[in-house]
Design an enzyme around this catalytic site. Structure first.
Site, mmCIF file in Angstrom:
data_model
loop_
_atom_site.group_PDB
_atom_site.id
_atom_site.type_symbol
_atom_site.label_atom_id
_atom_site.label_comp_id
_atom_site.label_asym_id
_atom_site.label_seq_id
_atom_site.Cartn_x
_atom_site.Cartn_y
_atom_site.Cartn_z
ATOM 1 N N ASP A 146 6.177 7.268 -9.240
ATOM 2 C CA ASP A 146 5.781 6.459 -8.089
ATOM 3 C C ASP A 146 6.707 5.243 -8.071
ATOM 4 O OD1 ASP A 146 4.731 4.619 -6.355
ATOM 5 O OD2 ASP A 146 2.663 4.783 -7.080
ATOM 6 N N GLN A 187 7.050 0.424 -5.978
ATOM 7 C CA GLN A 187 7.380 -0.962 -6.334
ATOM 8 C C GLN A 187 8.708 -1.093 -7.078
ATOM 9 O OE1 GLN A 187 5.889 -3.279 -4.963
ATOM 10 N NE2 GLN A 187 3.920 -2.393 -4.386
HETATM 11 N N1 C6P Z 1 0.856 -1.006 -2.556
HETATM 12 C C1 C6P Z 1 0.088 -3.281 -2.343
HETATM 13 O O1 C6P Z 1 -0.285 -4.261 -1.696
HETATM 14 P P1 C6P Z 1 2.219 3.187 0.784
HETATM 15 O O2 C6P Z 1 0.997 2.481 1.271
HETATM 16 O O3 C6P Z 1 2.047 4.673 0.826
HETATM 17 O O4 C6P Z 1 3.482 2.706 1.399
HETATM 18 O O5 C6P Z 1 2.383 2.795 -0.765
HETATM 19 C C2 C6P Z 1 1.362 3.122 -1.645
HETATM 20 C C3 C6P Z 1 1.637 2.567 -3.000
HETATM 21 C C4 C6P Z 1 1.860 3.436 -4.037
HETATM 22 N N2 C6P Z 1 2.150 3.000 -5.268
HETATM 23 C C5 C6P Z 1 2.224 1.697 -5.555
HETATM 24 C C6 C6P Z 1 2.586 1.268 -6.941
HETATM 25 C C7 C6P Z 1 1.990 0.758 -4.541
HETATM 26 O O6 C6P Z 1 2.072 -0.536 -4.830
HETATM 27 C C8 C6P Z 1 1.676 1.199 -3.248
HETATM 28 C C9 C6P Z 1 1.368 0.220 -2.136
HETATM 29 C C10 C6P Z 1 0.580 -2.066 -1.604
HETATM 30 O O7 C6P Z 1 0.099 -3.278 -3.563
HETATM 31 C C11 C6P Z 1 -0.350 -1.683 -0.499
HETATM 32 S S1 C6P Z 1 -1.937 -1.174 -1.091
#
Ligand code: C6P
Length: 414
Positions: free
Chosen positions: A207, A210
């Protein structure tokens, strides 16, 4: 590593590229944006290319032969090439456009995992996963009778390597893990985790929501099997993300969604699938967004991901130092050495949402809540944290503002 801002890149020049940073939240109250972990702001280069696309070249892709259709297709495919080059993929065919990280992970769960895993098979995750890398596996585990195991976070907020080695001995089929926690900022030793997984015969899904925006991420040197990330966290638009995969895996996987563009031939009762990556891109995609994504990747590459990582590291060190000075503030996460630009904290006697609300009065944008990582908050016996996060356009002055704001919160709450 105290690196002076100027030697890395010209932050003021970067700031000038982001129109929103000139915004006042109220008259005389400028914006201090410390919520890039939720979503990053967008530079004019990204805004402009999307604007130009809609003004000059808007058409559907892979369908028409007219000039606009060909221009749109070329721009969309250029976006794919730019993103592929950003992560050093061998081929742009390995870059599947999705809606976001969440959809990319679900794609692997619904295709590769459904086709390859059977009852009793084991998937290893960690305790610090975002819900996006937890719920798809819970759903699959329920449907298929799979076993989920979790690598703990150590007392110093790191990936527990010893526990991981023990789990590998149980022969899991997949290790799906975050490269950087969106709450703790913990950077996991991805290359080592992947190497050990492969030795144990498991595949890996990283993942990168970040990490890809903040660190150099090279899929070939990591040797990762799948990588998921989102454009909106890396100065690109929302609505588009990527699933990178090794080509033989992508080629062997069944399609995800059915519809236009993912097929080669269709009959009333049968169809054959298009080539990778189109096999996974059913329906009209987010065209302008993919184009903006490419420009975003190029924008970051031009600054240099090493410089970005070093700059953010320096700011994280400074933020941790300043926050540690404030009595009654507890920051969750490892030392700056193992941490990205995230500071999640609680304040004695003040609810994290109240902290965020008071900071907002001074134009300081932070996030409060469980940040879609509820099990991690449960681990620490809390329901929420206030989170400040840093990116290329933040400065030490922003950290100072945050600290001033927190002192104000203390004053208000006595
Ligand atoms: N974290 C945060 O405020 P999306 O929403 O699909 O673009 O990303 C999801 C996601 C997956 N893995 C990690 C480690 C993330 O940090 C995030 C998204 C944002 O922390 C929105 S909840």
């Amino acid at each position: 590593m105290a690196v002076p801002e100027k030697t890395l890149f010209d932050v003021e020049r970067v700031r000038a590229d982001f129109p929103i940073l000139k915004r006042e939240i109220r008259p005389g109250v400028p914006l201090t944006y410390l919520d890039s972990t939720a979503t990053a702001q967008k530079p004019r280069q990204v805004i402009d290319v999307m604007d130009t696309f809609y003004r000059r070249s808007n058409a559907n892709i892979h369908r028409g032969v007219h000039t606009l259709a060909e221009e749109a297709t070329a721009m969309y495919e250029k976006g794919r090439e730019q993103v592929a080059s950003f992560i050093n993929a061998q081929s742009a065919r390995q870059v599947v456009f999705t809606r976001n990280t969440t959809e990319s992970i679900n794609l692997v769960a619904y295709t590769w995992a459904r086709a390859n895993l059977k009852s009793g098979d084991m998937i290893v995750l960690t305790e610090m996963e975002h819900h996006s890398n937890l719920i798809p596996w819970q759903l699959l585990a329920q449907a298929r009778g799979l076993r989920l195991e979790f690598v703990p976070v150590t007392d110093d907020y790191l990936f527990d390597m010893d526990a991981y080695r023990e789990l590998l001995a149980l022969e899991p089929k997949l290790i799906a893990f975050t490269h950087m926690s969106n709450v703790l900022g913990t950077i996991t030793p991805a290359a080592e985790i992947i190497r050990l997984a492969h030795e144990a015969g498991a595949l890996t899904l990283l993942d990168g929501a970040q990490s890809v925006p903040h660190l150099p991420v090279d899929v070939q040197s990591l040797d990762v099997d799948f990588l998921a990330f989102s454009a909106h966290k890396m100065v690109g638009p929302s609505g588009v993300g990527v699933l990178y995969g090794k080509l033989p895996l992508l080629e062997a996987m069944p399609p995800f969604l059915g519809g236009g563009d993912m097929i080669k031939t269709v009959h009333l009762r049968t169809f054959s699938t298009n080539e990778v990556p189109y096999k996974f891109e059913a329906g009209t995609p987010a065209i302008a967004e993919a184009i903006g994504f490419g420009v975003a990747a190029e924008y970051l590459a031009n600054i240099g991901m090493d410089a970005i990582a070093a700059y953010e590291h320096e700011m994280t060190e400074y933020a941790l130092e300043r926050l540690a000075e404030i009595p009654g503030v507890t920051v969750f996460g490892p030392s700056a050495e193992h941490k990205g630009g995230v500071a999640s904290f609680v304040m004695d006697g003040v609810h994290p949402h109240d902290v965020a609300q008071i900071l907002d009065h001074d134009g300081i944008a932070v996030r409060a809540g469980h940040h879609c990582a509820q099990p991690l908050h449960e681990k620490y016996g809390i329901t929420a944290t206030t989170r400040a996060s840093f990116y290329i356009y933040n400065t030490r002055a922003d950290v100072d503002k945050l600290v001033e704001g927190i002192y104000k919160v203390k004053e208000i709450f006595g």
